[in-house]
Design a protein around this motif. Structure first.
Motif, PDB file in Angstrom:
ATOM      1  N   TYR A   1       0.846  -1.195   0.000  1.00 47.96           N
ATOM      2  CA  TYR A   1       0.000   0.000   0.000  1.00 47.96           C
ATOM      3  C   TYR A   1       0.882   1.245   0.000  1.00 47.96           C
ATOM      4  CZ  TYR A   1      -4.053  -2.874   1.145  1.00 47.96           C
ATOM      5  OH  TYR A   1      -5.059  -3.811   1.107  1.00 47.96           O
TER       6      TYR A   1
ATOM      7  N   GLN B   1       0.750   5.439   1.021  1.00 48.84           N
ATOM      8  CA  GLN B   1      -0.019   6.427   1.784  1.00 48.84           C
ATOM      9  C   GLN B   1       0.588   7.807   1.673  1.00 48.84           C
ATOM     10  OE1 GLN B   1      -0.420   5.886   6.075  1.00 48.84           O
ATOM     11  NE2 GLN B   1      -2.427   6.871   6.053  1.00 48.84           N
TER      12      GLN B   1
ATOM     13  N   PRO C   1      -4.340   4.738   3.281  1.00 51.29           N
ATOM     14  CA  PRO C   1      -3.488   3.943   2.385  1.00 51.29           C
ATOM     15  C   PRO C   1      -4.233   3.538   1.116  1.00 51.29           C
ATOM     16  CG  PRO C   1      -3.276   3.171   4.641  1.00 51.29           C
ATOM     17  CD  PRO C   1      -4.422   4.132   4.627  1.00 51.29           C
TER      18      PRO C   1
ATOM     19  N   PHE D   1      -4.144   0.821  -2.203  1.00 49.67           N
ATOM     20  CA  PHE D   1      -3.604  -0.435  -2.729  1.00 49.67           C
ATOM     21  C   PHE D   1      -2.721  -0.168  -3.944  1.00 49.67           C
ATOM     22  CE2 PHE D   1      -3.683  -4.904  -3.810  1.00 49.67           C
ATOM     23  CZ  PHE D   1      -3.619  -4.921  -5.194  1.00 49.67           C
TER      24      PHE D   1
ATOM     25  N   TYR E   1       3.802   0.571   2.562  1.00 54.76           N
ATOM     26  CA  TYR E   1       3.620  -0.495   3.547  1.00 54.76           C
ATOM     27  C   TYR E   1       3.548  -1.856   2.848  1.00 54.76           C
ATOM     28  CZ  TYR E   1       2.093   3.235   6.740  1.00 54.76           C
ATOM     29  OH  TYR E   1       2.012   4.365   7.509  1.00 54.76           O
TER      30      TYR E   1
ATOM     31  N   LEU F   1      -5.134  -7.637   9.147  1.00 54.14           N
ATOM     32  CA  LEU F   1      -3.952  -7.209   8.433  1.00 54.14           C
ATOM     33  C   LEU F   1      -3.154  -6.224   9.273  1.00 54.14           C
ATOM     34  CD1 LEU F   1      -5.392  -6.822   4.862  1.00 54.14           C
ATOM     35  CD2 LEU F   1      -4.088  -8.705   5.817  1.00 54.14           C
ATOM     36  N   THR F   2      -1.895  -6.506   9.430  1.00 53.23           N
ATOM     37  CA  THR F   2      -1.028  -5.717  10.293  1.00 53.23           C
ATOM     38  C   THR F   2      -0.103  -4.845   9.470  1.00 53.23           C
ATOM     39  OG1 THR F   2      -1.084  -7.443  11.970  1.00 53.23           O
ATOM     40  CG2 THR F   2       0.681  -5.822  12.126  1.00 53.23           C
ATOM     41  N   PHE F   3      -0.202  -3.544   9.696  1.00 51.29           N
ATOM     42  CA  PHE F   3       0.707  -2.591   9.076  1.00 51.29           C
ATOM     43  C   PHE F   3       1.910  -2.393  10.000  1.00 51.29           C
ATOM     44  CE2 PHE F   3      -1.619  -0.506   5.554  1.00 51.29           C
ATOM     45  CZ  PHE F   3      -2.866  -1.061   5.735  1.00 51.29           C
ATOM     46  N   GLY F   4       3.090  -2.327   9.427  1.00 52.91           N
ATOM     47  CA  GLY F   4       4.251  -1.927  10.212  1.00 52.91           C
ATOM     48  C   GLY F   4       4.389  -0.417  10.139  1.00 52.91           C
ATOM     49  N   LYS F   5       5.597   0.066  10.315  1.00 51.76           N
ATOM     50  CA  LYS F   5       5.820   1.512  10.235  1.00 51.76           C
ATOM     51  C   LYS F   5       5.984   1.981   8.798  1.00 51.76           C
ATOM     52  CE  LYS F   5       7.975   1.712  14.740  1.00 51.76           C
ATOM     53  NZ  LYS F   5       7.661   2.762  15.610  1.00 51.76           N
TER      54      LYS F   5
END
Lengths: 112, 111
Positions: free
Chosen positions: B36, B38, B44, B46, B87, B99-103
Motif C-alpha cells: 500500500y 499512503q 493507504p 492499494f 507499507y 492485516l497488520t501494518f508496520g511503520k
C-alpha cells in the motif's frame, strides 16, 4: 458511493466527551475494518466486521471504544469519555475479499 | 500473523527506479503479499498484490523469490509525486484476517 466515505473529516473534542465516527463502505463490501493511526506510525488494527458480525475486536484499546455495524453496511466507531491519548486519525477500510482494502481518508480526532 | 520488516526510509531522484524490500520470514502457505501507498492526510491506497514470482501492473512490479521470505516492490522511473510511505502487508485470502501494518518505508523523491 465510489469509495469509502468517513465523517466527520476532523473532530475536536474536550477530554471526557463522547464522540462517534462514521464510515460508509463501498456498496456490497462484506468486510469492514477500523484502524487507528498515530502521527508518524502505521495504521494499528482496531476491529473487523464481516457483514453485521464483529468477528474481531482485539485491537480496541479499552472498553471506552465501541464499534457497530447493525445492518452490515454503515459502521460507527464510538469513543466514550475521550482522553488525550485517543488523539489520532481513525481510518476505515472495506474489502470485497482477497485482502485488497479500500480506505477512506480518515477522521482526525483531536482531544483537548 | 507474519511480521514484516522494511527500511524506515529511502531517498531517490526523479527518473530513477526504486526497489523497496520487505522481509517476512514466517509467511504462511496461504498468505498473500500486498503493498500500500499512503500520502499525508489520506488513507493507504492499494498498489499491488502477489503470491509468488512476479506481478506487474501499470504502477509497479512485485518480485517474490521462491522461498517467499521476502518481496521487493519496484517503482520504475519515480516522480516527485511518488513521495509517500509504502507499507508491506502479509495476510491470507480467507476474508478474515487482521492485516497488520508496520511503520512502512518513507520514500522521498527529490528533483
Amino acid at each position: 458511493g465510489a469509495g469509502v466515505s468517513q465523517s466527520p473529516r476532523y473532530k475536536v473534542a474536550k477530554r471526557g466527551q463522547d464522540v462517534a465516527l462514521r464510515c460508509d463502505p463501498i456498496s456490497g463490501h462484506v468486510s469492514l475494518f477500523w484502524y487507528q493511526q498515530a502521527l508518524g506510525q502505521g495504521p494499528e488494527f482496531l476491529t473487523y466486521f464481516q457483514n453485521e458480525a464483529q468477528l474481531d475486536k482485539s485491537g480496541l484499546p479499552s472498553d471506552r471504544f465501541f464499534a457497530e455495524r447493525p445492518e452490515g453496511s454503515v459502521s460507527t466507531l464510538k469513543i466514550q469519555r475521550t482522553q488525550q491519548e485517543d488523539s489520532a486519525v481513525y481510518l476505515c477500510a472495506s474489502s470485497g475479499g482477497n485482502e485488497k482494502l479500500f480506505f477512506g481518508s480518515g477522521t482526525q480526532l483531536s482531544v483537548l | 500473523l507474519a511480521k514484516t520488516t522494511q527500511p524506515i526510509s529511502m531517498d531517490s531522484y526523479e527518473g530513477q527506479e526504486v526497489n523497496i524490500t520487505c522481509s517476512h520470514n514466517n509467511i504462511a502457505t496461504n498468505d498473500y503479499i500486498t503493498w500500500y501507498q499512503q500520502f499525508p492526510s489520506q488513507g493507504p491506497r492499494f498498489i499491488i498484490q502477489g503470491y509468488k514470482t512476479k506481478v506487474t501492473n501499470e504502477v509497479a512490479s512485485l518480485f517474490i523469490p521462491a522461498d517467499r521470505k521476502s518481496s521487493t516492490l519496484s517503482l520504475p522511473r519515480v516522480s516527485l509525486s511518488d513521495t509517500a510511505v509504502y507499507y508491506c502487508l502479509v495476510g491470507d485470502d480467507s476474508g478474515y484476517s487482521t492485516l497488520t501494518f508496520g511503520k512502512g518505508t518513507m520514500l522521498l523523491v527529490s528533483p
